[in-house]
Design a protein around this motif. Structure first.
Motif, mmCIF file in Angstrom:
data_model
loop_
_atom_site.group_PDB
_atom_site.id
_atom_site.type_symbol
_atom_site.label_atom_id
_atom_site.label_comp_id
_atom_site.label_asym_id
_atom_site.label_seq_id
_atom_site.Cartn_x
_atom_site.Cartn_y
_atom_site.Cartn_z
ATOM 1 N N GLY A 154 37.652 14.231 3.919
ATOM 2 C CA GLY A 154 37.890 15.640 3.641
ATOM 3 C C GLY A 154 39.189 15.876 2.885
ATOM 4 N N MET A 155 39.408 17.119 2.546
ATOM 5 C CA MET A 155 40.605 17.503 1.809
ATOM 6 C C MET A 155 41.852 17.366 2.675
ATOM 7 N N THR A 156 43.004 17.333 2.024
ATOM 8 C CA THR A 156 44.277 17.420 2.731
ATOM 9 C C THR A 156 44.572 18.891 2.943
ATOM 10 N N VAL A 157 44.430 19.355 4.170
ATOM 11 C CA VAL A 157 44.593 20.781 4.438
ATOM 12 C C VAL A 157 46.067 21.168 4.269
ATOM 13 N N PRO A 158 46.361 22.455 4.057
ATOM 14 C CA PRO A 158 47.741 22.903 3.814
ATOM 15 C C PRO A 158 48.684 22.597 4.979
#
Length: 250
Positions: free
Chosen positions: A229-233
């Motif tokens: 998954g994405m690197t969340v903020p």
């Protein structure tokens, strides 16, 4: 010579992370300037680890050496009188001279907080990341269980991670829902750069049905970062606590 251990709480919103760097104001820089003013000499803080820009802490541990004989309460109260309102020393303790905040650490507890709401919330904008739409929380909880144990987390590290090995051990990992807030609590022996934020992004994709438990299992066998998954903020991440052996002064 004394070795003083500090427990530090901070809101990382206005800072470029913990570690001193030339291109932005950091927590360490602010802390060391306050220390120098209080002690009348420079003291280097050795922390339990780094936090990135925008990341918070309730229990960052850092230590420094000094020959000053002031009582422990004076270290805490004196620093707090010199620090800005978004940084505070919660505790000060004297530990053995060979204690090191980083090298003696046995485990760390991180929490990532998500706001489950289609509408933004000004009150939690600095401490939670908003996720729109419905999530399958039970599917996410099932995926959490797959992370527990020792695994190769190569698929869950930032591109510029310099760690020599990507194997880490997770002791516990769970999702706790509190109204509109969903907390991911993760306790492990150590973490790669952006590891918790990428794990969170991966769990969100599980909750959205984009990834399955089998996908997560494959990623934990040394999978490709591009498939996670994405690197969340950063604003949802908080270092909650660092754990040490009893004999080291924790």
């Amino acid at each position: 010579m004394r070795n003083i251990k500090l427990i530090i709480e901070y809101d990382g919103t206005a800072y470029a992370g913990w570690q001193v760097q030339p291109n932005g104001l950091t927590i360490q820089e602010v802390m060391e300037k306050a220390l120098a003013k209080m002690l009348g000499e420079h003291a280097t803080l050795h922390a339990s680890g780094r936090t990135d820009a925008g990341v918070h802490a309730r229990g960052m541990v850092a230590c420094f050496k000094t020959e000053r004989t002031m009582p422990l309460r004076a270290f805490r109260e004196g620093l707090n009188s010199l620090l800005p309102s978004d940084i505070a020393v919660r505790d000060a303790a004297e530990v053995p001279l060979d204690f090191h905040a980083r090298f003696n650490a046995q485990a760390k507890h991180y929490r990532y907080t998500m706001l489950l709401d289609d509408l933004r919330s000004p009150l939690v904008r600095h401490t939670a990341w908003r996720v729109k739409g419905k999530l399958d929380i039970e599917a996410m909880r099932a995926a959490c269980r797959l992370f527990v144990g020792e695994h190769d987390f190569a698929a869950f590290r930032g591109a510029n991670c310099a760690a020599k090995t990507t194997v880490r051990r997770i002791y516990s990992m769970e999702l706790v829902q509190e109204g509109r807030l969903l907390h991911l609590d993760i306790n492990g022996s150590g973490f790669l750069k952006n590891m918790v934020r990428i794990i969170t992004g991966t769990l969100i994709e599980v909750g959205q049905g984009r990834l399955s438990a089998d996908d997560v299992a494959r990623l934990l066998k040394g999978g490709d970062r591009q498939n996670a998954g994405m690197t969340v903020p950063p604003q949802g991440l908080c270092l909650m606590q660092v754990f040490y052996p009893a004999q080291s002064g924790e």
